[in-house]
Each structure stands twice: as structure tokens, then as C-alpha cells.
Design a protein around this motif. Sequence first.
Motif, mmCIF file in Angstrom:
data_model
loop_
_atom_site.group_PDB
_atom_site.id
_atom_site.type_symbol
_atom_site.label_atom_id
_atom_site.label_comp_id
_atom_site.label_asym_id
_atom_site.label_seq_id
_atom_site.Cartn_x
_atom_site.Cartn_y
_atom_site.Cartn_z
ATOM 1 N N THR A 55 0.820 -1.201 0.000
ATOM 2 C CA THR A 55 0.000 0.000 0.000
ATOM 3 C C THR A 55 0.851 1.246 0.000
ATOM 4 N N ASP A 56 0.232 2.361 -0.291
ATOM 5 C CA ASP A 56 0.882 3.655 -0.403
ATOM 6 C C ASP A 56 0.742 4.408 0.918
ATOM 7 N N VAL A 57 1.441 3.926 1.961
ATOM 8 C CA VAL A 57 1.354 4.552 3.278
ATOM 9 C C VAL A 57 2.748 4.676 3.877
ATOM 10 N N ARG A 58 2.881 5.514 4.875
ATOM 11 C CA ARG A 58 4.173 5.698 5.549
ATOM 12 C C ARG A 58 4.568 4.447 6.309
ATOM 13 N N THR A 59 5.878 4.242 6.476
ATOM 14 C CA THR A 59 6.366 3.048 7.147
ATOM 15 C C THR A 59 6.070 3.035 8.639
ATOM 16 N N ASP A 60 5.845 4.179 9.277
ATOM 17 C CA ASP A 60 5.548 4.203 10.701
ATOM 18 C C ASP A 60 4.096 3.858 10.994
ATOM 19 N N ALA A 61 3.306 3.618 9.968
ATOM 20 C CA ALA A 61 1.883 3.331 10.155
ATOM 21 C C ALA A 61 1.646 2.014 10.887
ATOM 22 N N SER A 62 2.608 1.094 10.846
ATOM 23 C CA SER A 62 2.391 -0.204 11.475
ATOM 24 C C SER A 62 2.300 -0.102 12.996
ATOM 25 N N THR A 63 2.811 0.958 13.593
ATOM 26 C CA THR A 63 2.746 1.107 15.038
ATOM 27 C C THR A 63 1.683 2.109 15.482
ATOM 28 N N ALA A 64 1.067 2.779 14.561
ATOM 29 C CA ALA A 64 0.088 3.814 14.894
ATOM 30 C C ALA A 64 -1.235 3.203 15.346
ATOM 31 N N VAL A 65 -1.894 3.882 16.260
ATOM 32 C CA VAL A 65 -3.267 3.553 16.620
ATOM 33 C C VAL A 65 -4.129 4.657 16.041
ATOM 34 N N ARG A 66 -5.028 4.269 15.170
ATOM 35 C CA ARG A 66 -5.925 5.235 14.544
ATOM 36 C C ARG A 66 -7.284 5.159 15.207
ATOM 37 N N THR A 67 -7.932 6.294 15.284
ATOM 38 C CA THR A 67 -9.266 6.355 15.869
ATOM 39 C C THR A 67 -10.235 6.889 14.835
ATOM 40 N N GLY A 68 -11.490 6.653 15.076
ATOM 41 C CA GLY A 68 -12.511 7.171 14.168
ATOM 42 C C GLY A 68 -13.885 6.820 14.659
ATOM 43 N N GLY A 69 -14.872 7.158 13.849
ATOM 44 C CA GLY A 69 -16.244 6.861 14.210
ATOM 45 C C GLY A 69 -17.239 7.562 13.312
ATOM 46 N N CYS A 70 -18.460 7.552 13.753
ATOM 47 C CA CYS A 70 -19.565 8.128 12.988
ATOM 48 C C CYS A 70 -19.704 9.628 13.265
ATOM 49 N N LEU A 71 -20.634 10.243 12.590
ATOM 50 C CA LEU A 71 -20.867 11.685 12.716
ATOM 51 C C LEU A 71 -21.306 12.091 14.128
ATOM 52 N N CYS A 72 -22.177 11.318 14.752
ATOM 53 C CA CYS A 72 -22.679 11.700 16.080
ATOM 54 C C CYS A 72 -21.779 11.225 17.221
ATOM 55 N N GLY A 73 -20.826 10.339 16.941
ATOM 56 C CA GLY A 73 -19.886 9.887 17.955
ATOM 57 C C GLY A 73 -20.316 8.684 18.771
ATOM 58 N N ARG A 74 -21.472 8.119 18.491
ATOM 59 C CA ARG A 74 -21.918 6.960 19.266
ATOM 60 C C ARG A 74 -21.209 5.670 18.863
ATOM 61 N N VAL A 75 -20.811 5.566 17.589
ATOM 62 C CA VAL A 75 -20.010 4.434 17.123
ATOM 63 C C VAL A 75 -18.583 4.936 16.971
ATOM 64 N N ARG A 76 -17.671 4.403 17.777
ATOM 65 C CA ARG A 76 -16.252 4.795 17.740
ATOM 66 C C ARG A 76 -15.407 3.531 17.672
ATOM 67 N N PHE A 77 -14.186 3.676 17.176
ATOM 68 C CA PHE A 77 -13.291 2.534 17.075
ATOM 69 C C PHE A 77 -11.842 2.961 17.202
ATOM 70 N N GLU A 78 -10.994 1.967 17.459
ATOM 71 C CA GLU A 78 -9.542 2.112 17.401
ATOM 72 C C GLU A 78 -9.018 1.008 16.503
ATOM 73 N N ALA A 79 -8.079 1.353 15.631
ATOM 74 C CA ALA A 79 -7.459 0.386 14.734
ATOM 75 C C ALA A 79 -5.946 0.536 14.854
ATOM 76 N N ALA A 80 -5.284 -0.515 15.293
ATOM 77 C CA ALA A 80 -3.828 -0.514 15.417
ATOM 78 C C ALA A 80 -3.246 -1.381 14.313
ATOM 79 N N GLY A 81 -2.093 -0.992 13.834
ATOM 80 C CA GLY A 81 -1.429 -1.776 12.801
ATOM 81 C C GLY A 81 -1.399 -1.058 11.474
ATOM 82 N N ALA A 82 -0.833 -1.727 10.505
ATOM 83 C CA ALA A 82 -0.639 -1.135 9.187
ATOM 84 C C ALA A 82 -1.940 -1.109 8.397
#
Length: 147
Positions: A9-36
Motif C-alpha cells: 500500500t501507499d502509506v508511511r512506514t511508521d503506520a504499522s505502530t500507529a493507533v488510529r481512531t474514528g467513528g460516525c458523525l454523532c460519535g456513538r459508534v467509535r473505534f480504534e485500529a492498530a497496525g498497518a
Amino acid sequence: MLPNTDVRTDVRTDASTAVRTGGCLCGRVRFEAAGAPDYPHVCSCPHCQKLAGGPLMSWVSFELAGFRWTGPTGEPAWHHTWPDSRRGFCPTCGSQVCAQDDGAPCIALTLSALDDASDLTPVNQSFRSDAVPWLPRLPDRRDGAAH
């Protein structure tokens, strides 16, 4: 090794250790995704067009081993768009958040559901033949793809 694909994929090499967060517009559905992140791309299939209310949806996958739901709703509501594939959406605000194939080791998140997707550039467009004619097609920028 990337799940279900032979492309890098076309991503930075440090992405494998990053924890990304996100969710829906109202904030009731949220998540964390770790890894590349794997295979950021856009999709123009009829299902994505109808679900997005627009000409395409953008996706990126993460392994389930590094993924968890964190919002007050927990998991999103699910709707099967194929017999073995379901889409997750917030039951309160309706935001499309994810997709998952039955038995897959990963989950696909919409790029717009991520709090910060600024380092993720789509590398391909799925279902080009279903794309609207007034929007230019995204070139295939996967490693080894014919250009």
C-alpha cells in the motif's frame, strides 16, 4: 504480510505502530485500529454508490487483531449487502463506517470515518465500469500495476 492481497500500500512506514481512531458523525459508534493500513482505495460499485449517496466510497482495511469498538453504542448496526458481506452503520446518525466479509481476518473502514486519514492515498478504484461518467477514474497506483 498483507491480508488477502499481494500488493503493497501507499502509506508511511511508521503506520504499522500507529493507533488510529474514528467513528460516525454523532460519535456513538467509535473505534480504534492498530497496525498497518491495507489497500486504501475507492469503490464505484452500485452498492457503494447507493450507500454513500454519491459516486463512490473510499476504504482502507485493518487486521481484526488490532481493532476494537470503543463508542457507547459498541458495534454498529449491520446490513448484509451480499450473502457473505455486511456493512456497518450508526443506528443513530446513519453514517456508513465499515464493511466486513464473513470469516475475514480484517475489517474495511471508510476513510471518512477515520479521524485523520491525511496520510492515506487511494491506490486503486474498484468497479471502474460502474463509475459515473462525469468523474475522472482514479489510476491504478498499486506496485506492479500496468499503468
